[in-house]
Design a protein around this motif. Structure first.
Motif, PDB file in Angstrom:
ATOM      1  N   MET A   1       0.811  -1.217   0.000  1.00 38.87           N
ATOM      2  CA  MET A   1       0.000   0.000   0.000  1.00 38.87           C
ATOM      3  C   MET A   1       0.847   1.271   0.000  1.00 38.87           C
ATOM      4  O   MET A   1       0.300   2.367  -0.108  1.00 38.87           O
ATOM      5  CB  MET A   1      -0.942   0.007   1.204  1.00 38.87           C
ATOM      6  N   THR A   2       2.164   1.134   0.152  1.00 40.86           N
ATOM      7  CA  THR A   2       3.007   2.321   0.021  1.00 40.86           C
ATOM      8  C   THR A   2       3.719   2.331  -1.332  1.00 40.86           C
ATOM      9  O   THR A   2       4.512   3.205  -1.613  1.00 40.86           O
ATOM     10  CB  THR A   2       4.048   2.396   1.156  1.00 40.86           C
ATOM     11  N   ALA A   3       3.432   1.314  -2.158  1.00 41.64           N
ATOM     12  CA  ALA A   3       3.895   1.339  -3.550  1.00 41.64           C
ATOM     13  C   ALA A   3       2.907   2.210  -4.329  1.00 41.64           C
ATOM     14  O   ALA A   3       1.787   2.423  -3.872  1.00 41.64           O
ATOM     15  CB  ALA A   3       3.929  -0.076  -4.108  1.00 41.64           C
ATOM     16  N   PRO A   4       3.332   2.729  -5.488  1.00 38.22           N
ATOM     17  CA  PRO A   4       2.405   3.598  -6.223  1.00 38.22           C
ATOM     18  C   PRO A   4       1.280   2.842  -6.906  1.00 38.22           C
ATOM     19  O   PRO A   4       1.171   2.843  -8.123  1.00 38.22           O
ATOM     20  CB  PRO A   4       3.316   4.312  -7.234  1.00 38.22           C
TER      21      PRO A   4
ATOM     22  N   SER B   1     -10.604   1.911   4.608  1.00 42.22           N
ATOM     23  CA  SER B   1     -10.908   2.234   6.002  1.00 42.22           C
ATOM     24  C   SER B   1      -9.849   1.674   6.941  1.00 42.22           C
ATOM     25  O   SER B   1      -9.613   2.202   8.009  1.00 42.22           O
ATOM     26  CB  SER B   1     -12.285   1.687   6.389  1.00 42.22           C
ATOM     27  N   ARG B   2      -9.188   0.597   6.517  1.00 41.41           N
ATOM     28  CA  ARG B   2      -8.147   0.029   7.380  1.00 41.41           C
ATOM     29  C   ARG B   2      -6.977   0.985   7.549  1.00 41.41           C
ATOM     30  O   ARG B   2      -6.247   0.913   8.522  1.00 41.41           O
ATOM     31  CB  ARG B   2      -7.641  -1.295   6.808  1.00 41.41           C
ATOM     32  N   ARG B   3      -6.786   1.863   6.591  1.00 39.74           N
ATOM     33  CA  ARG B   3      -5.705   2.847   6.716  1.00 39.74           C
ATOM     34  C   ARG B   3      -5.923   3.762   7.912  1.00 39.74           C
ATOM     35  O   ARG B   3      -4.998   4.311   8.457  1.00 39.74           O
ATOM     36  CB  ARG B   3      -5.652   3.731   5.474  1.00 39.74           C
TER      37      ARG B   3
ATOM     38  N   LEU C   1       4.250   9.620   6.658  1.00 34.87           N
ATOM     39  CA  LEU C   1       5.052  10.138   5.547  1.00 34.87           C
ATOM     40  C   LEU C   1       4.944   9.268   4.303  1.00 34.87           C
ATOM     41  O   LEU C   1       4.964   9.763   3.179  1.00 34.87           O
ATOM     42  CB  LEU C   1       6.522  10.239   5.959  1.00 34.87           C
ATOM     43  N   THR C   2       4.831   7.950   4.502  1.00 39.02           N
ATOM     44  CA  THR C   2       4.794   7.057   3.348  1.00 39.02           C
ATOM     45  C   THR C   2       3.378   6.848   2.825  1.00 39.02           C
ATOM     46  O   THR C   2       3.175   6.103   1.890  1.00 39.02           O
ATOM     47  CB  THR C   2       5.370   5.675   3.704  1.00 39.02           C
ATOM     48  N   GLY C   3       2.399   7.501   3.473  1.00 39.98           N
ATOM     49  CA  GLY C   3       1.027   7.407   2.974  1.00 39.98           C
ATOM     50  C   GLY C   3       0.303   6.165   3.423  1.00 39.98           C
ATOM     51  O   GLY C   3      -0.752   5.827   2.902  1.00 39.98           O
ATOM     52  N   TYR C   4       0.854   5.462   4.414  1.00 39.69           N
ATOM     53  CA  TYR C   4       0.174   4.249   4.880  1.00 39.69           C
ATOM     54  C   TYR C   4      -0.957   4.595   5.838  1.00 39.69           C
ATOM     55  O   TYR C   4      -2.026   4.023   5.784  1.00 39.69           O
ATOM     56  CB  TYR C   4       1.199   3.319   5.547  1.00 39.69           C
ATOM     57  N   HIS C   5      -0.694   5.553   6.731  1.00 41.48           N
ATOM     58  CA  HIS C   5      -1.722   6.068   7.631  1.00 41.48           C
ATOM     59  C   HIS C   5      -1.970   7.527   7.292  1.00 41.48           C
ATOM     60  O   HIS C   5      -1.027   8.244   7.020  1.00 41.48           O
ATOM     61  CB  HIS C   5      -1.203   6.085   9.074  1.00 41.48           C
ATOM     62  N   PRO C   6      -3.213   7.990   7.367  1.00 43.34           N
ATOM     63  CA  PRO C   6      -3.430   9.432   7.306  1.00 43.34           C
ATOM     64  C   PRO C   6      -3.239  10.038   8.702  1.00 43.34           C
ATOM     65  O   PRO C   6      -3.477   9.360   9.703  1.00 43.34           O
ATOM     66  CB  PRO C   6      -4.890   9.557   6.866  1.00 43.34           C
TER      67      PRO C   6
END
Lengths: 239, 346
Positions: free
Chosen positions: A86-89, A235-237, B73-78
């Motif tokens: 999920m941190t890949a583009p 939503s898990r984020r 920073l890596t966009g995993y969590h807001p």
């Protein structure tokens, strides 16, 4: 789209590297093989796939498709690889569609092995190829829907057992309970329950008819569950 | 790896570079970042900048909020509140742009155990949208850079922890990102591997801006231009390690061992200019004095002169400076109650 196919390709290759694929294939082929030989491939029996496609296959699918979908997202959560993914583009939708397509292609491989049956039947009898075609269309739609349900539950938990049990329960309700309840009802309630009943929508395909209503039913439900899976992932984020 | 990149990427990169040289904008900018998980506040108003080309160490005890900050920073969590940007892109609203420019190694380097190293790197390169020719070149380059050449055809599940860490690092630099973010890259490695990893990170900093987290101070001091020390979700110290050491290590201590009349020695030494307090212990005929000096004053010469003037024996005189390590230990042991009041920019 290229990213979706990359993800799908990985899922597919993982199937063939893990024992679960072979277990699933074995169960499916053993059960349908035995039934084919005893019920269909015998003198005097009807030269069509209906003996298998009407009940046997949909019921086996309720058991085996959750087994192939359970690890799709659960395993990523458990091992933490979801973080690299999920941190890949790639977007959440890419991930969900990639996983869905991977499982779908694996399911098509399973289905393809059954093409042997109509071929065998044509050698010793005659097969209604139109009906065989509609049967396979129905099976693909049905399987796609089951896979989307399995994928949805896989997005909810990092525990594969929970994922498989939840999807099995929901599929069993849609397949068996709806029909059972329908028997006690009449009028409008009966009609509503009938629409929930997956087998009601599937049966026409096995009979040789590709009815638009049923196609729309399966496609919308599959799309709905894929959408819900994407939303679950999003939503898990936040948690 | 520059040769492995398509033309447009090179052009894009040089524009990015020009932009940052021209404006002097930081590569990573974090402003008042807050993240709450339910009632728990993981980070509480963090702000910092990382300039292009810097190696910045993100230091703090376990549970201080390092991983949470990195995940934002890596966009995993807001984030719950506040904002952060990487290479000029907002991490929330322009997440895909940010993710393209970041190479990220999560804590414990999660990988797919069933895939082989080369296969995994090829998969990752495709996710980054690289063509197979570019990917092949980039994979060769990172594999030799991370000393993985012998292991490219091994399933990842068979590799040791240190090896897997390197595969994760190879994956992080595969697409030649502007920023490298490494979460605890040295955890679980043996001492040799730690040294190798640190020198590799230092090497990588020539092409990438690096932010890496650790809970071990000496590692960070060794290779970082700047350190950010974080505790309980707040920044408690921020600056170049050497400067911070001087600033945070406020006092010094002298140990002197003198033979003579104990009470008189204590009185005379206590009266020397710059001496704040004296403690005396008697040790087989020698008076052992522990002297606290005011500020960073050095009173060693005064003590020596006093002793020789009075004819006392002097067998040891030693000065101990409080180090950044002492300060860091104080934080991690929970002695520092409110971090914010102590925060300084050195």
């Amino acid at each position: 789209m290229k990213r979706v196919s990359t993800l799908a390709e990985r899922e597919l290759s993982v199937y063939f590297l893990s024992p679960i694929a072979y277990v699933v294939l074995t169960i499916f082929l053993a059960v349908s093989g035995v039934l084919f030989i005893t019920q269909v491939f015998s003198p005097g029996a009807e030269s069509s796939l209906r003996g298998l496609s009407n009940d046997v296959w949909p019921i086996i699918l309720v058991f085996i498709l959750p087994m192939i979908t359970m690890r799709l997202l659960s395993d990523e959560f458990r091992s933490g690889t979801i973080e690299t993914l999920m941190t890949a583009p790639v977007t959440d939708a890419d991930v969900v569609l990639g996983k869905f397509l991977g499982a779908m292609v694996f399911y098509l491989v399973i289905l393809a092995t059954t093409l042997l049956y109509p071929v065998l039947l044509t050698i010793w009898g005659s097969v209604d190829w139109g009906m065989a075609f509609s049967t396979y269309v129905g099976l693909i739609l049905l399987g796609g829907f089951f896979i989307s349900v399995g994928l949805f539950f896989s997005a909810w938990t990092s525990n594969q057992v929970i994922a498989v049990v939840c999807s099995f329960v929901l599929l069993a309700v849609l397949m068996f309970l709806a029909r059972y309840l329908g028997g006690f009802l009449s009028g409008l309630p009966r009609m509503l329950v009938q629409h929930v009943d997956v087998r009601y929508h599937y049966e026409d395909f096995a009979r040789g008819a590709v009815v638009l209503n049923h196609v729309v039913y399966f496609v919308t439900l599959t799309a709905l569950f894929l959408f819900l899976t994407i939303k679950t992932l999003e939503s898990r984020r936040w948690r | 790896m520059e040769h492995a990149k398509p033309l447009f990427a090179r052009v894009r990169n040089s524009f990015v570079q020009m932009y940052f040289t021209a404006t002097g904008d930081p590569m990573i900018r974090v402003r008042n970042l807050v993240k709450r998980f339910g009632v728990v506040t993981a980070i509480d108003g963090i702000s910092f900048d990382v300039e292009k080309g810097q190696v910045v160490g993100f230091l703090g005890p376990n549970g201080a909020g390092k991983t949470t900050t990195i995940r934002i920073l890596t966009g995993y969590h807001p984030a719950t509140e506040g904002s952060a940007s990487v290479a000029g892109f907002d991490v929330l609203t322009q997440s895909l742009h940010v993710r393209r420019r970041i190479g990220y190694l999560p804590e414990s380097a999660p990988l797919y155990p069933e895939m082989r190293v080369r296969e995994y790197l090829r998969f990752r390169s495709k996710l980054h949208g690289m063509s197979s020719a570019d990917a092949a070149k980039a994979i060769d380059a990172v594999v030799s850079r991370c000393w993985l050449s012998e292991f490219v055809n091994r399933p990842i599940g068979q590799l040791s922890k240190g090896m897997r860490q390197r595969v994760g690092l190879a994956d992080a630099i595969l697409h030649d990102p502007d920023v490298l973010i490494l979460d605890e890259p040295t955890v679980g490695l043996d001492p040799t591997q730690i040294r190798e990893s640190l020198s590799l990170i230092r090497e990588l900093s020539e092409r990438h801006t690096v932010l890496f987290s650790s809970h071990i101070l000496p590692q960070v001091e060794q290779i970082c231009d700047e350190v950010i020390i974080i505790n309980r979700g707040r920044i408690v110290a921020y600056g170049a390690p050497k400067k911070l050491g001087e600033e945070k290590a406020a006092g010094s201590r002298l140990i002197a061992e003198i033979r003579g009349p104990g009470a008189e020695i204590e009185r005379a030494v206590g009266a020397l200019p710059g001496v704040e307090s004296v403690e005396r212990q008697t040790h087989d005929g020698w008076e052992r004095l522990t002297i606290r000096a005011r500020g960073r004053d050095d009173v060693r010469e005064g003590i020596y002169k006093l002793a020789s003037q009075k004819g006392w024996g002097l067998r040891e005189i030693r000065r101990e400076l409080d180090s950044l390590e002492d300060y860091y230990l104080k934080i991690t042991s929970g002695a520092m109650e409110d971090g914010r009041s102590a925060a300084v920019r050195a």
